[in-house]
Design an enzyme around this catalytic site. Structure first.
Site, PDB file in Angstrom:
ATOM      1  N   LYS A 133       0.842  -1.205   0.000  1.00 26.51           N
ATOM      2  CA  LYS A 133       0.000   0.000   0.000  1.00 26.51           C
ATOM      3  C   LYS A 133       0.873   1.250   0.000  1.00 26.51           C
ATOM      4  CE  LYS A 133      -3.879  -2.386   2.141  1.00 26.51           C
ATOM      5  NZ  LYS A 133      -4.538  -2.846   3.358  1.00 26.51           N
TER       6      LYS A 133
ATOM      7  N   GLN B 234      -5.109  -1.748   9.531  1.00 28.79           N
ATOM      8  CA  GLN B 234      -4.913  -3.053   8.900  1.00 28.79           C
ATOM      9  C   GLN B 234      -5.481  -4.154   9.796  1.00 28.79           C
ATOM     10  OE1 GLN B 234      -3.672  -3.492   5.817  1.00 28.79           O
ATOM     11  NE2 GLN B 234      -3.842  -5.704   5.912  1.00 28.79           N
TER      12      GLN B 234
ATOM     13  N   ASP C 257     -11.432   2.320   3.759  1.00 28.09           N
ATOM     14  CA  ASP C 257     -11.713   0.884   3.633  1.00 28.09           C
ATOM     15  C   ASP C 257     -13.203   0.619   3.392  1.00 28.09           C
ATOM     16  OD1 ASP C 257      -9.646  -1.008   3.714  1.00 28.09           O
ATOM     17  OD2 ASP C 257      -9.333  -0.724   5.863  1.00 28.09           O
TER      18      ASP C 257
HETATM   19  N1  GUN Z   1      -6.566  -7.065   5.799  1.00 29.03           N
HETATM   20  C1  GUN Z   1      -6.711  -7.769   4.647  1.00 29.03           C
HETATM   21  N2  GUN Z   1      -7.341  -7.000   3.721  1.00 29.03           N
HETATM   22  C2  GUN Z   1      -7.590  -5.807   4.301  1.00 29.03           C
HETATM   23  C3  GUN Z   1      -8.211  -4.597   3.856  1.00 29.03           C
HETATM   24  O1  GUN Z   1      -8.668  -4.464   2.729  1.00 29.03           O
HETATM   25  N3  GUN Z   1      -8.271  -3.596   4.754  1.00 29.03           N
HETATM   26  C4  GUN Z   1      -7.785  -3.708   6.000  1.00 29.03           C
HETATM   27  N4  GUN Z   1      -7.898  -2.674   6.814  1.00 29.03           N
HETATM   28  N5  GUN Z   1      -7.211  -4.805   6.460  1.00 29.03           N
HETATM   29  C5  GUN Z   1      -7.112  -5.858   5.608  1.00 29.03           C
END
Ligand code: GUN
Length: 293
Positions: free
Chosen positions: A55, A99, A122
């Site tokens: 990211k 996350q 998200d």
């Molecule tokens: N863990 C795995 N995929 C994601 C996601 O799209 N967002 C977040 N915050 N955590 C994750």
């Protein structure tokens, strides 16, 4: 039958990332600050750390500023809530992403509910989920948003078509069903799950079949209507002693079995997966633009 088209998620994701980069550059040229994303990582879960690095890199390439806030896995729920509140109040932060998964002693629900919905890139906050359901503008979580983008760019018609979603998770199955049935998109949607009886009778009706159930190779040829668009959301680890790391990634679709039956199909890896970061970047730009305030 005409040949099955394999949808190249990496190429589509790259195109979206390039579009975001151009829009960010226009935004900055208008004298605005670069969009700013705060990513919170608790502990050192290797997969999470790797996602967060991805990211970070993609943000930098798109001109999105990101800061990663790493906290010890023993952080208290209260201290993490305080961090979220600080980020909510920080005028310079446009988007907040915590996350997941979080350590067991922390309620993911409490943390997600604490995020300012206008910064919830998200799309996990109930306010955004609710807005999506009633057709109001909202942050949409990255995986379902990425699937809609893949379908659109592959030229797959949705209006009046039968879409079957296998899986009912809060972050994929349910929001995707809402998007597909949205007025203007106009698919007819059925959601199946692990308890659905005679599931193949339902999936065989699908013009668009989305597998998001988390079981490797679950969708086989007998479950697919000839010519259907088959979208595979699964990322399952399957033991494979021939690989150095001891496993390979397998989707929820038995790709080789389904390939010739489908009209379109997404591979794993290289299908839906690469779209998620691209959609996160788009959401972060929208947050900076105050799109869902
Ligand atoms: N863990 C795995 N995929 C994601 C996601 O799209 N967002 C977040 N915050 N955590 C994750």
């Amino acid at each position: 039958m005409t040949q099955t088209r394999i949808i190249d998620g990496r190429a589509v994701a790259q195109a979206v990332r390039e579009e975001v980069r151009e829009e960010v550059s226009t935004w900055i040229a208008q004298g605005r600050p670069a969009p700013r994303l705060a990513v919170v990582l608790v502990g050192n879960h290797p997969a999470s750390a790797s996602y967060v690095r991805g990211k970070r890199k993609a943000s930098a390439e798109a001109g999105v500023e990101s800061e990663t806030l790493v906290r010890d896995e023993n952080i208290s729920e209260e201290a993490l809530l305080d961090l979220v509140r600080t980020l909510n109040a920080d005028q310079e932060i446009d988007g907040i992403l915590v996350q997941l998964p979080l350590p067991e002693h922390i309620s993911e629900k409490r943390i997600i509910h604490a995020i300012d919905p206008a910064k919830d890139v998200d799309g996990f906050h109930p306010e955004n989920v609710g807005r999506l359901l009633i057709g109001d503008p909202a942050f949409v979580s990255a995986t379902p948003a990425g699937i809609m983008e893949l379908l659109s760019r592959a030229g797959i018609a949705l209006r009046g078509q039968r879409a079957v979603v296998v899986g009912r998770s809060n972050i994929v199955g349910k929001p995707l069903a809402a998007l597909l049935m949205q007025r203007g998109t106009d698919a007819t949607v059925t959601v199946c799950h692990s308890r659905t009886q005679r599931i193949e009778e339902i999936t065989r009706e699908a013009d668009i079949l989305v597998a998001a159930i988390g079981r490797a190779g679950f969708v086989t040829r007998n479950m697919v209507k000839p010519g259907a668009a088959v979208i595979d959301v699964g990322i399952n680890r399957v033991e494979d002693p021939t690989r150095a790391r001891g496993y390979r990634l397998a989707g929820d679709v038995d790709f080789d079995d389904v390939l010739e039956q489908a009209g379109h199909i997404t591979p794993v890896p290289g299908g839906v997966g690469p779209m998620t970061i691209a959609m996160l970047l788009r959401n972060t730009l929208a947050a900076a633009q105050g799109a869902y305030r």
